[in-house]
Design a protein around this motif. Structure first.
Motif, mmCIF file in Angstrom:
data_model
loop_
_atom_site.group_PDB
_atom_site.id
_atom_site.type_symbol
_atom_site.label_atom_id
_atom_site.label_comp_id
_atom_site.label_asym_id
_atom_site.label_seq_id
_atom_site.Cartn_x
_atom_site.Cartn_y
_atom_site.Cartn_z
ATOM 1 N N VAL A 4 4.894 4.574 -34.295
ATOM 2 C CA VAL A 4 5.259 5.983 -34.117
ATOM 3 C C VAL A 4 5.037 6.398 -32.668
ATOM 4 O O VAL A 4 5.890 7.046 -32.059
ATOM 5 C CB VAL A 4 4.438 6.886 -35.065
ATOM 6 N N THR A 34 5.651 16.239 -31.703
ATOM 7 C CA THR A 34 5.950 15.703 -33.035
ATOM 8 C C THR A 34 5.193 16.441 -34.124
ATOM 9 O O THR A 34 5.618 16.457 -35.269
ATOM 10 C CB THR A 34 5.588 14.209 -33.128
ATOM 11 N N PHE A 36 2.343 15.463 -35.146
ATOM 12 C CA PHE A 36 1.497 14.470 -35.795
ATOM 13 C C PHE A 36 0.107 14.408 -35.184
ATOM 14 O O PHE A 36 -0.824 13.911 -35.808
ATOM 15 C CB PHE A 36 2.105 13.069 -35.697
ATOM 16 N N GLU A 61 -5.027 12.137 -34.586
ATOM 17 C CA GLU A 61 -4.096 12.632 -35.605
ATOM 18 C C GLU A 61 -4.554 13.971 -36.147
ATOM 19 O O GLU A 61 -5.741 14.250 -36.215
ATOM 20 C CB GLU A 61 -4.000 11.636 -36.756
ATOM 21 N N THR A 64 -1.583 16.423 -41.589
ATOM 22 C CA THR A 64 -0.150 16.680 -41.670
ATOM 23 C C THR A 64 0.298 17.018 -43.093
ATOM 24 O O THR A 64 1.460 16.907 -43.424
ATOM 25 C CB THR A 64 0.644 15.471 -41.133
ATOM 26 N N ASN A 99 3.465 12.902 -42.088
ATOM 27 C CA ASN A 99 3.196 11.684 -41.318
ATOM 28 C C ASN A 99 2.477 10.705 -42.234
ATOM 29 O O ASN A 99 1.313 10.372 -42.034
ATOM 30 C CB ASN A 99 2.367 11.992 -40.075
ATOM 31 N N GLY A 104 5.109 8.272 -39.631
ATOM 32 C CA GLY A 104 6.145 9.225 -39.258
ATOM 33 C C GLY A 104 7.097 9.544 -40.396
ATOM 34 O O GLY A 104 8.067 10.274 -40.214
#
Length: 142
Positions: A4, A34, A36, A61, A64, A99, A104
């Motif tokens: 990703v 993104t 993410f 991260e 998500t 994610n 992704g």
């Protein structure tokens, strides 16, 4: 996760690299964009040969899991013969993981309930297939 991240890095192994190239800063913003990652830091590390460097991308991260929609309400209906039915409640929830396991991919589902009724929806999306600009979206409704 590596796949990703590499999707948004415009540099390739062995490619000449300038630390002041505007694409370095753009890479950070593209990764943050993104959704993410909570934080993205780029740094340079000395390479194995003289004059070579390694671009290090550190990401943190973010959660998500997203609640897309939440419904509550009251409904009124009539029988086929025209007489009113009692007012009933309904509710529902639509949730997605945008994610999935750092890949992704998006996986989501929705559930709606009412008096003697049930509705289900499952969603899957691959926003980018490999390095192409094509994606894939699918929904299953019940």
């Amino acid at each position: 996760l590596t796949r990703v991240v590499l999707r948004y890095v415009p540099f390739h192994v062995g490619q000449p690299f300038d630390a002041f190239d505007e694409r370095v800063a753009l890479t950070r913003f593209r990764l943050l964009g993104t959704g993410f990652f909570r934080d993205v830091q780029l740094s340079l590390k000395r390479g194995s040969k003289r004059g070579n460097v390694v671009l290090v991308v550190d990401v943190v991260e973010r959660n998500t899991i997203v609640v897309n929609e939440f419904w509550l309400g009251l409904a009124s209906d009539v029988n086929p013969n025209g007489s009113a039915r009692p007012i009933t409640a309904y509710g529902g929830l639509d949730v997605s993981e945008s994610n999935l396991a750092g890949t992704g991919l998006l996986l989501g589902g929705a559930l709606a309930v009412a008096d003697r009724q049930l509705a289900l929806r499952a969603r899957f999306a691959a926003p980018q297939i490999g390095t192409s600009s094509f994606g894939f979206n699918a929904q299953l409704l019940f």
